[in-house]
Structure formats: structure tokens, C-alpha cells
Design a protein around this motif. Structure first.
Motif, PDB file in Angstrom:
ATOM      1  N   ARG B   3     -23.502  29.402 -11.971  1.00 47.17           N
ATOM      2  CA  ARG B   3     -22.373  28.738 -11.322  1.00 47.17           C
ATOM      3  C   ARG B   3     -21.732  27.683 -12.211  1.00 47.17           C
ATOM      4  O   ARG B   3     -20.609  27.286 -11.964  1.00 47.17           O
ATOM      5  CB  ARG B   3     -22.843  28.058 -10.038  1.00 47.17           C
ATOM      6  N   SER B   4     -22.465  27.224 -13.233  1.00 47.21           N
ATOM      7  CA  SER B   4     -21.912  26.134 -14.027  1.00 47.21           C
ATOM      8  C   SER B   4     -20.624  26.563 -14.706  1.00 47.21           C
ATOM      9  O   SER B   4     -19.738  25.751 -14.953  1.00 47.21           O
ATOM     10  CB  SER B   4     -22.926  25.656 -15.060  1.00 47.21           C
ATOM     11  N   ASN B   5     -20.513  27.852 -14.996  1.00 43.67           N
ATOM     12  CA  ASN B   5     -19.277  28.325 -15.614  1.00 43.67           C
ATOM     13  C   ASN B   5     -18.105  28.250 -14.653  1.00 43.67           C
ATOM     14  O   ASN B   5     -16.964  28.124 -15.053  1.00 43.67           O
ATOM     15  CB  ASN B   5     -19.455  29.770 -16.095  1.00 43.67           C
ATOM     16  N   LEU B   8     -16.956  24.731 -14.949  1.00 42.44           N
ATOM     17  CA  LEU B   8     -16.753  24.215 -16.294  1.00 42.44           C
ATOM     18  C   LEU B   8     -15.363  23.625 -16.473  1.00 42.44           C
ATOM     19  O   LEU B   8     -15.188  22.524 -17.000  1.00 42.44           O
ATOM     20  CB  LEU B   8     -16.974  25.352 -17.303  1.00 42.44           C
ATOM     21  N   ARG B   9     -14.360  24.362 -16.020  1.00 43.80           N
ATOM     22  CA  ARG B   9     -12.996  23.900 -16.281  1.00 43.80           C
ATOM     23  C   ARG B   9     -12.503  22.882 -15.264  1.00 43.80           C
ATOM     24  O   ARG B   9     -11.312  22.570 -15.243  1.00 43.80           O
ATOM     25  CB  ARG B   9     -12.075  25.099 -16.387  1.00 43.80           C
ATOM     26  N   HIS B  11     -13.699  20.040 -15.530  1.00 49.01           N
ATOM     27  CA  HIS B  11     -13.900  18.827 -16.318  1.00 49.01           C
ATOM     28  C   HIS B  11     -12.557  18.135 -16.531  1.00 49.01           C
ATOM     29  O   HIS B  11     -11.569  18.784 -16.844  1.00 49.01           O
ATOM     30  CB  HIS B  11     -14.527  19.205 -17.667  1.00 49.01           C
ATOM     31  N   ALA B  13     -11.367  16.555 -18.896  1.00 50.35           N
ATOM     32  CA  ALA B  13     -10.745  16.805 -20.203  1.00 50.35           C
ATOM     33  C   ALA B  13      -9.899  18.069 -20.152  1.00 50.35           C
ATOM     34  O   ALA B  13      -8.781  18.104 -20.676  1.00 50.35           O
ATOM     35  CB  ALA B  13     -11.813  16.921 -21.287  1.00 50.35           C
ATOM     36  N   PHE B  14     -10.427  19.103 -19.515  1.00 49.30           N
ATOM     37  CA  PHE B  14      -9.665  20.343 -19.436  1.00 49.30           C
ATOM     38  C   PHE B  14      -8.408  20.160 -18.596  1.00 49.30           C
ATOM     39  O   PHE B  14      -7.326  20.623 -18.958  1.00 49.30           O
ATOM     40  CB  PHE B  14     -10.509  21.478 -18.864  1.00 49.30           C
ATOM     41  N   SER B  16      -6.769  17.415 -18.048  1.00 51.64           N
ATOM     42  CA  SER B  16      -5.795  16.616 -18.812  1.00 51.64           C
ATOM     43  C   SER B  16      -5.087  17.475 -19.834  1.00 51.64           C
ATOM     44  O   SER B  16      -3.868  17.387 -20.010  1.00 51.64           O
ATOM     45  CB  SER B  16      -6.486  15.473 -19.554  1.00 51.64           C
ATOM     46  N   ALA B  17      -5.864  18.313 -20.520  1.00 49.07           N
ATOM     47  CA  ALA B  17      -5.263  19.172 -21.538  1.00 49.07           C
ATOM     48  C   ALA B  17      -4.286  20.148 -20.905  1.00 49.07           C
ATOM     49  O   ALA B  17      -3.186  20.376 -21.423  1.00 49.07           O
ATOM     50  CB  ALA B  17      -6.356  19.927 -22.289  1.00 49.07           C
ATOM     51  N   GLY B  20      -1.127  18.293 -20.007  1.00 53.28           N
ATOM     52  CA  GLY B  20      -0.337  18.001 -21.201  1.00 53.28           C
ATOM     53  C   GLY B  20       0.344  19.236 -21.745  1.00 53.28           C
ATOM     54  O   GLY B  20       1.556  19.237 -22.017  1.00 53.28           O
ATOM     55  N   ALA B  21      -0.427  20.306 -21.891  1.00 55.82           N
ATOM     56  CA  ALA B  21       0.133  21.530 -22.465  1.00 55.82           C
ATOM     57  C   ALA B  21       1.251  22.086 -21.603  1.00 55.82           C
ATOM     58  O   ALA B  21       2.316  22.463 -22.092  1.00 55.82           O
ATOM     59  CB  ALA B  21      -0.973  22.564 -22.649  1.00 55.82           C
ATOM     60  N   LEU B  25       5.133  22.735 -22.506  1.00 59.96           N
ATOM     61  CA  LEU B  25       5.722  24.074 -22.432  1.00 59.96           C
ATOM     62  C   LEU B  25       6.915  24.088 -21.486  1.00 59.96           C
ATOM     63  O   LEU B  25       7.940  24.724 -21.767  1.00 59.96           O
ATOM     64  CB  LEU B  25       4.659  25.085 -22.004  1.00 59.96           C
ATOM     65  N   TRP B 111      -3.317  29.212 -19.580  1.00 60.34           N
ATOM     66  CA  TRP B 111      -3.717  27.996 -18.877  1.00 60.34           C
ATOM     67  C   TRP B 111      -3.771  28.260 -17.380  1.00 60.34           C
ATOM     68  O   TRP B 111      -4.709  27.863 -16.684  1.00 60.34           O
ATOM     69  CB  TRP B 111      -2.735  26.863 -19.160  1.00 60.34           C
ATOM     70  N   HIS B 114      -6.821  30.129 -15.994  1.00 64.85           N
ATOM     71  CA  HIS B 114      -7.990  29.277 -15.805  1.00 64.85           C
ATOM     72  C   HIS B 114      -7.836  28.363 -14.606  1.00 64.85           C
ATOM     73  O   HIS B 114      -8.780  28.151 -13.834  1.00 64.85           O
ATOM     74  CB  HIS B 114      -8.234  28.440 -17.066  1.00 64.85           C
TER      75      HIS B 114
END
Lengths: 304, 163
Positions: B3-5, B8-9, B11, B13-14, B16-17, B20-21, B25, B111, B114
Motif C-alpha cells: 500500500r505504501s506505493n 507515495l505520491r 508526499h 514534495a510531489f 508541490s512539484a 508548480g509544473a 504548463l 502529472w 498520478h
């Protein structure tokens, strides 16, 4: 709540002191407060070197008892010169009554020292009855951080100025100064102060990282990479490559934001994409790890 | 552990990224982008550069890159170094490939895949998906601003986007 096992074992026997009860401030109200403090004091005597219990008393206590216990706790911490004392006491500042008490106690100590006495006013330790300069310094440090946390930037700055005039070579002081500038919006001054902190201890990886972050906030991207490069692997093609390999997400994010502020959306987008690849890599690695776990028969994580 | 996968996203940091992305775009989709001036020949904005000119500029940059690589290889001498450097070669040193995209909204799709997988209980992800979806449903681009009624716009804004 950080309990050592002996404490948890012992406290399990007492109804009022089961960990869930104590770690939740709302479980303690005026009806059972004095009882809780009595039990905790008993534990303090049983485990005299345990700081956790003494800190727990501060969470539970209020009013005059709180002030007294706080004074003892702070005096002890300042005499020892514990840099993390503020982090320890920070959660107390959430409560309005305790906030006032903390400030009053600390300012009282400061007045006492600046008036030529010791912090607890009873003039012991030093034959001249004065406080040790280190204790005074840690007191100023604690006070500055408290004001900074509460948003009183003027008071924090004046305390910092006194502290820095007293001892300009303590990195912790410059770190607080940097944070103060950051919170008042002076990114350039903040970077400068953090740079001074880093210069005082070149081997400190944490200071290096902080300075890198402050450089990026000040949009000094090249310099940030250079400073980060002081702690990256020397055989890596570049500091950035090593940080990417080490999956250092904060650096990639801060750099991306710095590029965006400078108007370079291409490089920012590139960093964001790199970050995405880091996450993809983590996922891939974990996928491989399942096969490895099977091979080693480490199956507990897969069984509910 | 499987389940950790799934989480994972989640997080920060993800997220924020992703934010931003996707912001970048979307802005590339909105209007032509001029990067801050630099010495590189191909750093002029896309406006004014025709297809051919752009291809020429790209070729020039590639040649310059190859030249630099050859020089570095000659200087290094050792084969191992070459292999290592090749592996970690930076394909896009000035970030051009990233922003010189013909379809920013298409670039946003990875993006979004995910973000969609995170499920409905991550509001930030849903917000980003919605923003891109709204942009995609606008047709033609730049004539309908969010919240503005089409009838109130006197004339369609004839800007060409990067697409």
C-alpha cells in the motif's frame, strides 16, 4: 510522548498516568490536575534523571504551580546550556495563560541577570553572586526565539542584538537572526546571516543545508549549488546530479521556485520533471524490493 | 507494504512539484513565453521565430554541445570517465526542451495520471486536475476566461498559443 520503557511499564499501573491520558492535555482538567501532578511528582522522585516527566508536569500544571515548575525547568536547562530548550517549551506557548507566564518568567530572569544577580535570584554558584555568561547567553537565545515565535519581531531583534554583541561567534545565534530576517521578509539579510552561521562551522552539514536553502530563497542559484557542492560526493558529475541521485527533494523544489521567481520557467519545469523522476525511481526501487523480500522470506510486512 | 506505493505520491514534495509544473504548463498554454535573456543563440522567444529558424537554432545548439563534449573527452582521456559522463549527460542544460513544447497540456497528462490515482480525498490533486480540465475545455484558447461570459467579450483575442 517519548517514554522510556520503564516509565511506560510503571505508569501503566496507575489509572491517571496511562500515556494516552497524560499526552492529551484535554484529559486533564481542574478536577484531576493536582492528582496528576502529585502522581507525576512521585514519578519524578522515582526517576530523578528523567526529563520527560518533569516536562510533562509543565503540560499538565497551571497557575502558580506552573510558574514554579517552569522556573526550575528553565534554570536547569539554561545552566546546562541546552540549545533545544526553546523547541522543548514551544508547545506551551499555544496556551494563552502559559504564554504570559513563560514570558514573565523569562523576562524576570533577564532582569535579574542584568541587574547583577543570578537567573533565579538567589545568588548561588558564583562568589560575586553574578550569573555565568553562558547561562545569560542561552537565556537571551531562548528569549529571542520565544519572541520570534510569537511574532514580536522588534523584541526579538533587540534581544538578538544584545546576544550577538555578547557573543558573535555562536552559530545558533546567527541562525535565529537569519530566521528573524526571513520572517520579516528580508531574504538578502537572512541569507547573509545564515552565511555567517555557516562560516562559523564549516563542517556542519545542517548549517550548510540551511545556507543553501536561504541562498535559493534569495535567488542565488549558482552560489547555492556551489555551497551544496561542499558536501556532495566529489566523484559525481555535479553537485546537482549527486543531490538528484540522493533524492534530495527539498533542494529540487527550492531551486525550481527560485528559477520561477527569476522568470526562467524552462529550468523550473525541468526541475519539477526531475522531481517526478525521483518519485518514479522510488516506486521502481520498491517494486524490485518485493522480489527481494520474498527471496529473504521477510514476509511480515505483507501480512495483515 | 504494497500500500505504501498508493500513498507515495501524497508526499508534499510531489504535490508541490505537480502544482508548480502544472502552473507553468498552463501559463505556457495561455501565452507565448520568452525566457529571460541569455547568451545562448536559441534563447530568443518563440514569437518571431519560424519553424525553420527554430530548427536551425536547435541544430546550432546541438553542434555546440557536441563540440564541447568532444573537447571534454579529449581533455579527460580515460574511457571510463567518458562512459560515466555520457550516462549522466544533461540533455537539456538550459531548460529549453522543457518549455519549447508544442502541447503544454499534453505534457501535463503524466502529472494528471498520478494525481488522479491519489483518489478523491486529496483536494490539492483534484484542484490541479480541474484546472487543467477547464483549460482543455476552453476553445479556442484565450477567448474564454474563467468566469467571463462569452457574449461580453467584444472580439475574440486572436493570440496564438504555443500549440
Amino acid at each position: 510522548m517519548h517514554c522510556n520503557p520503564r516509565l511506560r511499564q510503571f505508569s501503566g499501573q496507575l489509572t491517571l498516568t496511562t500515556p494516552p491520558c497524560l499526552s492529551r492535555a484535554d484529559a486533564i482538567d481542574d478536577t484531576n490536575r493536582s492528582e496528576a501532578i502529585a502522581v507525576l511528582s512521585g514519578l519524578c522522585d522515582r526517576f530523578p534523571r528523567n526529563r520527560t516527566i518533569r516536562r510533562l508536569v509543565l503540560t499538565v500544571a497551571s497557575g502558580e504551580v506552573f510558574r514554579k515548575r517552569l522556573t526550575t525547568y528553565v534554570v536547569d536547562g539554561l545552566n546546562k546550556g541546552i540549545p533545544s530548550l526553546f523547541s522543548d517549551l514551544k508547545s506551551l506557548l499555544a496556551d494563552e495563560e502559559k504564554r504570559g507566564a513563560v514570558l514573565a518568567v523569562l523576562e524576570g530572569m533577564r532582569a535579574s541577570v542584568e541587574g547583577g544577580s543570578t537567573i533565579d535570584g538567589d545568588g548561588d554558584g558564583d562568589p560575586a553572586g553574578e550569573e555565568a555568561p553562558t547561562t545569560y547567553l542561552w537565556l537571551l537565545y531562548l528569549l529571542a526565539q520565544t519572541y520570534l515565535h510569537l511574532g514580536n519581531f522588534a523584541a526579538s531583534q533587540s534581544t538578538m542584538s544584545t546576544a550577538l554583541a555578547h557573543t558573535p561567534v555562536l552559530p545558533e545565534l546567527w541562525m535565529v537572526q537569519a530566521r528573524l530576517h526571513k520572517r520579516t521578509g528580508d531574504v538578502l539579510l537572512a541569507e547573509d546571516a545564515m552565511g555567517r552561521a555557516r562560516a562559523l562551522d564549516g563542517q556542519d552539514r545542517f548549517l550548510n543545508g540551511k545556507h543553501v536553502k536561504y541562498l535559493l530563497r534569495a535567488d542565488e542559484i549558482e552560489q547555492a549549488e556551489a555551497v551544496a557542492g561542499l558536501f556532495t560526493r566529489k566523484d559525481a558529475p555535479s553537485a546537482l546530479q549527486d543531490l538528484t541521485d540522493m533524492q534530495c527533494t527539498w533542494f529540487l523544489l527550492e531551486e525550481a521556485k527560485a528559477f520561477e521567481r527569476k522568470g526562467d520557467r524552462g529550468m523550473a519545469l525541468k526541475r519539477y520533471n526531475t522531481l517526478e523522476r525521483v518519485f518514479a525511481e522510488i516506486r521502481e526501487d520498491e517494486f524490485d524490493f518485493h522480489a527481494y523480500s520474498m527471496r529473504k522470506f521477510t514476509l511480515r510486512a505483507y501480512v495483515k | 507494504m504494497i500500500r505504501s506505493n498508493d500513498v507515495l505520491r501524497r508526499h508534499p514534495a510531489f504535490l508541490s512539484a505537480a502544482r508548480g509544473a502544472i502552473s507553468i504548463l498552463l501559463s505556457l498554454h495561455e501565452a507565448p513565453y520568452t525566457p529571460p535573456s541569455s547568451s545562448a543563440s536559441s534563447a530568443e522567444g518563440t514569437e518571431g521565430l519560424s519553424e525553420e529558424e527554430r530548427r536551425k537554432a536547435e541544430k546550432k545548439a546541438k553542434k555546440a554541445e557536441a563540440k564541447a563534449k568532444a573537447a571534454a573527452a579529449a581533455a579527460n582521456g580515460s574511457k571510463e570517465d567518458e562512459a560515466a559522463v555520457k550516462e549522466k549527460e544533461d540533455e537539456d542544460p538550459t531548460g529549453e526542451k522543457a518549455w519549447m513544447t508544442r502541447s503544454p497540456l499534453e505534457d501535463a497528462k503524466p502529472w494528471l495520471t498520478h494525481l488522479e490515482a491519489l483518489g478523491p480525498d486529496v483536494p490539492e490533486a483534484q484542484e490541479l486536475i480541474a484546472r487543467v480540465a477547464l483549460k482543455q475545455s476552453e476553445s479556442p484558447p484565450n477567448t474564454v476566461r474563467a468566469g467571463v461570459c462569452p457574449e461580453l467579450i467584444e472580439s475574440p483575442v486572436g493570440k496564438q498559443s504555443n500549440t
